[in-house]
Design a protein around this motif. Structure first.
Motif, PDB file in Angstrom:
ATOM      1  N   PHE A 272       8.114  54.126 -47.494  1.00  0.00           N
ATOM      2  CA  PHE A 272       7.675  54.795 -48.715  1.00  0.00           C
ATOM      3  C   PHE A 272       8.839  55.618 -49.237  1.00  0.00           C
ATOM      4  CE2 PHE A 272       3.459  54.318 -46.651  1.00  0.00           C
ATOM      5  CZ  PHE A 272       2.755  53.755 -47.705  1.00  0.00           C
ATOM      6  N   LEU A 273       9.178  55.406 -50.493  1.00  0.00           N
ATOM      7  CA  LEU A 273      10.215  56.226 -51.129  1.00  0.00           C
ATOM      8  C   LEU A 273       9.540  57.287 -51.995  1.00  0.00           C
ATOM      9  CD1 LEU A 273      12.821  53.491 -52.217  1.00  0.00           C
ATOM     10  CD2 LEU A 273      13.045  55.169 -50.355  1.00  0.00           C
ATOM     11  N   ALA A 274       9.596  58.529 -51.518  1.00  0.00           N
ATOM     12  CA  ALA A 274       9.063  59.641 -52.308  1.00  0.00           C
ATOM     13  C   ALA A 274      10.241  60.478 -52.786  1.00  0.00           C
ATOM     14  CB  ALA A 274       8.097  60.463 -51.451  1.00  0.00           C
ATOM     15  N   THR A 275      11.211  59.767 -53.322  1.00  0.00           N
ATOM     16  CA  THR A 275      12.520  60.329 -53.661  1.00  0.00           C
ATOM     17  C   THR A 275      12.716  60.418 -55.173  1.00  0.00           C
ATOM     18  OG1 THR A 275      13.166  58.045 -53.136  1.00  0.00           O
ATOM     19  CG2 THR A 275      13.880  59.735 -51.629  1.00  0.00           C
ATOM     20  N   ALA A 276      13.775  61.109 -55.559  1.00  0.00           N
ATOM     21  CA  ALA A 276      14.137  61.200 -56.976  1.00  0.00           C
ATOM     22  C   ALA A 276      14.454  59.799 -57.515  1.00  0.00           C
ATOM     23  CB  ALA A 276      15.334  62.126 -57.145  1.00  0.00           C
TER      24      ALA A 276
ATOM     25  N   CYS B  93      12.716  45.285 -45.367  1.00  0.00           N
ATOM     26  CA  CYS B  93      11.611  46.238 -45.407  1.00  0.00           C
ATOM     27  C   CYS B  93      10.693  45.951 -46.597  1.00  0.00           C
ATOM     28  CB  CYS B  93      12.129  47.671 -45.558  1.00  0.00           C
ATOM     29  SG  CYS B  93      13.069  48.235 -44.137  1.00  0.00           S
ATOM     30  N   GLN B  94       9.424  46.258 -46.391  1.00  0.00           N
ATOM     31  CA  GLN B  94       8.480  46.309 -47.497  1.00  0.00           C
ATOM     32  C   GLN B  94       8.582  47.712 -48.081  1.00  0.00           C
ATOM     33  OE1 GLN B  94       6.490  44.089 -48.933  1.00  0.00           O
ATOM     34  NE2 GLN B  94       5.592  45.643 -50.303  1.00  0.00           N
ATOM     35  N   VAL B  95       8.817  47.800 -49.394  1.00  0.00           N
ATOM     36  CA  VAL B  95       9.084  49.102 -50.012  1.00  0.00           C
ATOM     37  C   VAL B  95       8.030  49.469 -51.054  1.00  0.00           C
ATOM     38  CG1 VAL B  95      10.734  50.437 -51.389  1.00  0.00           C
ATOM     39  CG2 VAL B  95      11.570  48.896 -49.589  1.00  0.00           C
ATOM     40  N   PHE B  96       7.506  50.685 -50.924  1.00  0.00           N
ATOM     41  CA  PHE B  96       6.633  51.259 -51.951  1.00  0.00           C
ATOM     42  C   PHE B  96       7.362  52.473 -52.519  1.00  0.00           C
ATOM     43  CE2 PHE B  96       4.062  49.083 -48.858  1.00  0.00           C
ATOM     44  CZ  PHE B  96       3.232  48.298 -49.663  1.00  0.00           C
ATOM     45  N   ASP B  97       7.732  52.368 -53.781  1.00  0.00           N
ATOM     46  CA  ASP B  97       8.556  53.405 -54.402  1.00  0.00           C
ATOM     47  C   ASP B  97       7.704  54.254 -55.338  1.00  0.00           C
ATOM     48  OD1 ASP B  97      10.561  54.936 -55.521  1.00  0.00           O
ATOM     49  OD2 ASP B  97      11.168  53.370 -56.939  1.00  0.00           O
ATOM     50  N   LEU B  98       7.639  55.534 -55.077  1.00  0.00           N
ATOM     51  CA  LEU B  98       6.834  56.420 -55.921  1.00  0.00           C
ATOM     52  C   LEU B  98       7.607  56.972 -57.119  1.00  0.00           C
ATOM     53  CD1 LEU B  98       5.469  56.497 -52.955  1.00  0.00           C
ATOM     54  CD2 LEU B  98       4.263  58.489 -53.835  1.00  0.00           C
ATOM     55  N   SER B  99       8.874  56.651 -57.213  1.00  0.00           N
ATOM     56  CA  SER B  99       9.669  57.152 -58.348  1.00  0.00           C
ATOM     57  C   SER B  99       9.535  56.224 -59.552  1.00  0.00           C
ATOM     58  CB  SER B  99      11.144  57.242 -57.959  1.00  0.00           C
ATOM     59  OG  SER B  99      11.785  55.987 -58.160  1.00  0.00           O
ATOM     60  N   GLY B 100      10.253  56.572 -60.604  1.00  0.00           N
ATOM     61  CA  GLY B 100      10.238  55.743 -61.809  1.00  0.00           C
ATOM     62  C   GLY B 100      11.291  54.648 -61.828  1.00  0.00           C
TER      63      GLY B 100
ATOM     64  N   LYS C  73       0.196  41.989 -53.752  1.00  0.00           N
ATOM     65  CA  LYS C  73       0.150  41.165 -52.536  1.00  0.00           C
ATOM     66  C   LYS C  73       1.464  40.441 -52.299  1.00  0.00           C
ATOM     67  CE  LYS C  73      -4.775  40.240 -52.318  1.00  0.00           C
ATOM     68  NZ  LYS C  73      -5.792  39.423 -52.994  1.00  0.00           N
ATOM     69  N   GLN C  74       2.077  39.993 -53.395  1.00  0.00           N
ATOM     70  CA  GLN C  74       3.217  39.101 -53.231  1.00  0.00           C
ATOM     71  C   GLN C  74       4.577  39.774 -53.262  1.00  0.00           C
ATOM     72  OE1 GLN C  74       2.410  36.171 -56.243  1.00  0.00           O
ATOM     73  NE2 GLN C  74       0.435  35.731 -55.270  1.00  0.00           N
ATOM     74  N   SER C  75       4.625  40.978 -53.743  1.00  0.00           N
ATOM     75  CA  SER C  75       5.946  41.547 -53.984  1.00  0.00           C
ATOM     76  C   SER C  75       6.429  42.402 -52.814  1.00  0.00           C
ATOM     77  CB  SER C  75       5.907  42.392 -55.254  1.00  0.00           C
ATOM     78  OG  SER C  75       7.176  42.933 -55.488  1.00  0.00           O
ATOM     79  N   GLN C  76       7.720  42.274 -52.549  1.00  0.00           N
ATOM     80  CA  GLN C  76       8.315  43.076 -51.479  1.00  0.00           C
ATOM     81  C   GLN C  76       8.571  44.515 -51.933  1.00  0.00           C
ATOM     82  OE1 GLN C  76      12.077  41.553 -50.012  1.00  0.00           O
ATOM     83  NE2 GLN C  76      12.231  43.151 -48.446  1.00  0.00           N
ATOM     84  N   LEU C  77       8.618  44.684 -53.252  1.00  0.00           N
ATOM     85  CA  LEU C  77       8.855  46.015 -53.824  1.00  0.00           C
ATOM     86  C   LEU C  77       7.726  46.359 -54.779  1.00  0.00           C
ATOM     87  CD1 LEU C  77      10.505  48.542 -54.640  1.00  0.00           C
ATOM     88  CD2 LEU C  77      11.835  47.071 -56.184  1.00  0.00           C
ATOM     89  N   VAL C  78       7.036  47.436 -54.489  1.00  0.00           N
ATOM     90  CA  VAL C  78       5.966  47.892 -55.376  1.00  0.00           C
ATOM     91  C   VAL C  78       6.381  49.219 -55.996  1.00  0.00           C
ATOM     92  CG1 VAL C  78       3.550  48.590 -55.580  1.00  0.00           C
ATOM     93  CG2 VAL C  78       4.194  46.707 -54.038  1.00  0.00           C
ATOM     94  N   ALA C  79       6.440  49.237 -57.340  1.00  0.00           N
ATOM     95  CA  ALA C  79       6.732  50.469 -58.068  1.00  0.00           C
ATOM     96  C   ALA C  79       5.405  51.140 -58.374  1.00  0.00           C
ATOM     97  CB  ALA C  79       7.473  50.164 -59.359  1.00  0.00           C
ATOM     98  N   VAL C  80       5.121  52.202 -57.658  1.00  0.00           N
ATOM     99  CA  VAL C  80       3.838  52.880 -57.831  1.00  0.00           C
ATOM    100  C   VAL C  80       3.881  53.652 -59.150  1.00  0.00           C
ATOM    101  CG1 VAL C  80       2.237  54.504 -56.768  1.00  0.00           C
ATOM    102  CG2 VAL C  80       3.680  53.047 -55.323  1.00  0.00           C
ATOM    103  N   PRO C  81       2.848  53.512 -59.997  1.00  0.00           N
ATOM    104  CA  PRO C  81       2.886  54.134 -61.327  1.00  0.00           C
ATOM    105  C   PRO C  81       2.940  55.661 -61.261  1.00  0.00           C
ATOM    106  CG  PRO C  81       1.172  52.459 -61.226  1.00  0.00           C
ATOM    107  CD  PRO C  81       1.662  52.666 -59.814  1.00  0.00           C
ATOM    108  N   GLY C  82       3.389  56.253 -62.343  1.00  0.00           N
ATOM    109  CA  GLY C  82       3.375  57.694 -62.479  1.00  0.00           C
ATOM    110  C   GLY C  82       1.956  58.226 -62.580  1.00  0.00           C
ATOM    111  N   CYS C  83       1.822  59.541 -62.460  1.00  0.00           N
ATOM    112  CA  CYS C  83       0.500  60.159 -62.440  1.00  0.00           C
ATOM    113  C   CYS C  83      -0.193  60.045 -63.793  1.00  0.00           C
ATOM    114  CB  CYS C  83       0.609  61.605 -61.989  1.00  0.00           C
ATOM    115  SG  CYS C  83       1.841  62.575 -62.885  1.00  0.00           S
ATOM    116  N   TYR C  84       0.482  60.489 -64.858  1.00  0.00           N
ATOM    117  CA  TYR C  84      -0.130  60.366 -66.188  1.00  0.00           C
ATOM    118  C   TYR C  84      -0.401  58.910 -66.545  1.00  0.00           C
ATOM    119  CZ  TYR C  84       1.184  65.296 -67.256  1.00  0.00           C
ATOM    120  OH  TYR C  84       1.335  66.651 -67.277  1.00  0.00           O
ATOM    121  N   PRO C  85       0.555  58.000 -66.284  1.00  0.00           N
ATOM    122  CA  PRO C  85       0.286  56.595 -66.611  1.00  0.00           C
ATOM    123  C   PRO C  85      -0.914  56.030 -65.845  1.00  0.00           C
ATOM    124  CG  PRO C  85       2.647  56.941 -66.430  1.00  0.00           C
ATOM    125  CD  PRO C  85       1.984  58.215 -65.968  1.00  0.00           C
ATOM    126  N   THR C  86      -1.115  56.469 -64.617  1.00  0.00           N
ATOM    127  CA  THR C  86      -2.268  55.958 -63.878  1.00  0.00           C
ATOM    128  C   THR C  86      -3.567  56.358 -64.581  1.00  0.00           C
ATOM    129  OG1 THR C  86      -1.124  55.949 -61.758  1.00  0.00           O
ATOM    130  CG2 THR C  86      -3.524  56.102 -61.686  1.00  0.00           C
TER     131      THR C  86
END
Lengths: 333, 333, 333, 333
Positions: free
Chosen positions: C77-81, C97-104, C144-157
């Protein structure tokens, strides 16, 4: 699966219990009840407590036939007013239910306590005698064995968890009464329409000075007098209790540390913190955080809990876990 | 000295008025009244609103004989419910009192407004026709001349002060309705014991969507349709209104700046801020702070006020100052 | 058990992730990292976030050797800038690695987006092209299929969950841009020592008007322009978004209800509420509650989430559950 | 008109002082200063404290030439750090200025106090000896006569106003140390960018246990030991102090009432309340509200103030009014 029913389900503690029963792998929800004349009867609990939506949407039933309710349940949580618990518990117990009572109806085994502090004469002394006082970290044997567990009040939970290790180890001089100053969020007053509860009126202030019911509850179970001054504050959940005590002669910081360590080293829900605890670390959690500091003859101890959880519902569930031998944190974390 | 009486003195706006009358060098407090059946009758106002202690300790009287009250007063503030104001104002006016009404009873001169939005038929059309709508920065002439001033609602005050300079100057395209999103503290709901008002229940949420009474008040006085969505939040005082509008073709930022400047350069209680306003800068003050930003065809304007002051009591006092020719800020700063 | 590492572990979203990894039966925590020059390196995470004490007490490590970290982890999990994620993700991905990125850093596939809104040129267009945009209820196949998931921003969610069912069904007239007014708690600004973040300075106000990065994120993924006005408020957690839209010609309330039903009937974390949602029902939960109301040509939709959970960490974990085929609510409820 | 200058004008107490100088009919603002290296130098104070806009818009100057500043002023308020006040006050005094110092630099006339609690050796013992300790209700003669008034700290003001009437009348048994538990809003920590001050981190908790500088300030001026435990809470303004004491033998409630009456009956800014005081009644006011209750040998006294006003700026102005013989409430109400 134990069939579990909550009576008094529409208050804040009732809603928390419903959520924990839902999460608990060994429990199934067998009923949610309110008093027969409540306007909430017939409503889905999730329309009263929106946070339960999608998790617990059961309808709240009016409590009409207590015996029928007792027959359909293995376990009953009473999140009811003191007098209601006093009247209901014996009936439920006689039908074989395991009862966890969150009210004050079975907490203190002393003749004049109920008339003086609750305004009624206790009619069920035998049940009172047999009730376990469910301060979970200090009464696991009684909780295991008793059919009726009287879950402690919110202020007494925080206060006793902070003081008891020192009192039991003889480290405090109780001739000088411990001074407990505690501050609670507004949910402690329950889900009620009163002017005093309204957002614009609530503001930090002491109340119940020298006459709050929790003073004798604390004093009786600790075995010493205390001065207890509760305060209301304008937040929703949580209690912070700061306790000032005189140490017994010659007591060292090491002895104190050791008393806390031995009391809580195997207790996952009491956390001894470095420095002083902070309220938000326990809000929405089942933990009690405790810190202390010594200078000369005096000690300051501070304990924080979520008043609706460790101060009520999660401690009730913790007692259930202890009673039935489930892992202590089940449904709590 | 003008003898000044407050009817409906025990609510939050009544208490603020009492404090301002106390501070005002030209006014003397001639009476504080509540409805005859109120439990507050006979109590000192400072025991209901502790912040008045030592400043205004007068007893609140039950309103029994309206004519007698009228005879003893030069000025009446009505901080009463809409229907009560509707019934009382004409009596007071006929006895020669100058009346400042904080309710909605005389705000809108449109036949079907009262049955639709307030649930009663208006019986006093002539007074309605002669009432000044006391949006202080925009109606000083009417306020000076009228015996009855209908003080605007809290949301309408914030919304109109923000929109009116642009609307009057023809700078917005009102075919696309202005979208007003506003958030108010809980004091907007009044001093009342309701579950919805209780501290544990109040949490940010919209309410009165598409059907709040302030929508037609705003629309009528602006002269265009608007979409108004109020929100309740868990703080005590203040309103923030954010307004999204489409500009008329070819409007420049300079034109907008100039419209705001010319509207408010001589108005000490409206402050044009750099950037966007912040609620706490106006809480406990009589100010309205306004900021705006433009991009392409759109403009966002934001206005903040204290709902109990500029949104009610201090605007009422500002109207009194204007009516009698006192310096506009007397008793306000 | 999947070895799971959190980079950027000391912020508020990092701490929430650590708690969820701890609760997740299929995950084991393989590392907590901060940037090498952070003063937090070498500290137990629970001494920075007291609520983790007794649950996650691991020490936070300085991130020195990215490849070594990648080799020891299955999931990151990337909870980075934003720029840090932009630089780290490709390295981690190339190590499998399977990556979930919380940044933009990987949310928007549009050439000029990054220079304009983030101030850097994107160097990894291929990864950008292959990233799934993890709006969980709308992208389960990509997740399901992607190795990189860009998790949406808070307002966009919050905004997209509210608007997308109507937009997809063609029920809104987007020639008139949807107006999104949203209010966020202060945790949205991260764990930082700034004057603007200090308790005495935070007060309800708009910010980032017409230039917040989440505006183009929303617009791109919705496929239409929007006016987005965020507000900061003085509470800790949560976002409420109120959206005003013009309906397409002849759209009925039934069509709207049906669009929401079909979008979310099988989605346990989006709850359609009667009336309008309330923020506190979702605080400390992974839910998004949505309500709406129609009048004439207009619709008001309101969505609430916990910005740190559904707006960040719990949605990241929800994406993980979807990606690996675990029950969607694992570790979330 | 007295030319009045504020040094340290950009903090919360400085801003309150600026507002009061503006309101005061006998004062004219002759300067606002910050330390020469402050980033705030050259800015309008109202752009730092938006609530001053339209009232005090003066630019804040860097303090370069202290003597020049002294020559242009009759009165100086020092709202500066302790060491800064320690260094500046003698220069200003020697130039004939009347000085009101809000720091701790001249509060305690005891040799080892400053090295121990403030970390510096006091260099100006003569000024220290001649300073009045400006607890306004208890030191009017000293305040009238002294060129230097050391305005008490916030906690000491609340604590002493509560305890002093009983102590002076010999009604408490100080062998058992008074226990002071106090809770302050975050503005007590000043206008600073720190993580501990940030909205998401502030939560009810004790701090400075057994080592807060205000403990010896209280003890010295009361003339007895006390146990003082301050708490930080997540609101902006105000202090509530709850004090538990043992009564001297045979003291009656009548004696206590009489002691409070005779201490405060002619003091308009201390209000003795029925029951217990509530914080919001004094927020944004110059009042101190005090309530008390007795049981057996013990008394609980509670005092509330606004920490920035009666606990700092308005008490400084009250001292000015007393010193110059202006009506005590001038510019305060």
């Amino acid at each position: 699966m134990l069939k579990t029913t909550i009576i008094g389900a529409t208050g804040y503690t009732g809603a928390e219990l419903a959520l924990m029963v839902h999460k608990h792998p060994e429990l199934t929800l067998s009923g949610l009840y309110v008093s027969a004349n409540s306007a909430d009867a017939g409503t889905a609990i999730s329309s009263l407590h929106g946070k339960l939506a999608g998790l617990v949407d059961d309808e709240v039933q009016p409590l009409v036939d207590v015996e029928a309710v007792a027959k359909e349940a293995d376990v009953i949580f009473l999140a009811t007013a003191h007098e209601v618990s006093h009247d209901l518990a014996p009936i439920l117990l006689e039908h074989g239910c395991q009862v966890f009572d969150l009210s004050g109806a079975f907490r203190v085994k002393k003749g004049d306590f109920y008339p003086t502090f609750y305004g009624f004469e206790h009619q069920h002394e035998q049940w009172l005698d047999n009730a376990a006082y469910g301060l979970a970290e200090w009464a696991s044997e009684e909780i295991k064995q008793s059919q009726l567990v009287a879950v402690p009040g919110c202020y007494p939970t925080a206060s006793q968890l902070a003081i008891k290790p020192l009192k039991q180890a003889g480290l405090i001089d109780t001739n000088q009464w411990p001074v407990i100053n505690a501050t609670s969020g507004a949910s402690g007053a329950g889900r009620k329409a009163t002017l005093a509860n309204s957002l614009c009126e609530v503001s930090l202030q002491p109340y119940g000075v020298f006459n709050h019911r929790h003073q004798p509850e604390i004093a009786t179970h600790l075995g010493c007098d205390v001065i207890f001054t509760p305060h209301l504050a304008d937040f929703k959940r949580g209690i912070l209790a700061t306790i000032t005590m005189k140490l017994a002669d010659g007591v060292s910081a090491e002895q104190i540390a050791s008393a806390y360590q031995s009391a809580y080293q195997d207790k996952p829900l009491v956390r001894l913190v470095e420095g002083m605890p902070k309220l938000q670390n326990v809000q929405f959690t089942p933990f009690c955080d405790i810190g202390w500091q010594v200078q000369g003859e005096h000690i300051i101890v501070c304990a924080v809990i979520d008043n609706l959880l460790k101060g009520a519902s999660s401690q009730a569930m913790q007692c259930l876990n202890i009673h039935y031998g489930y892992p202590e944190l089940t449904a709590l974390i």
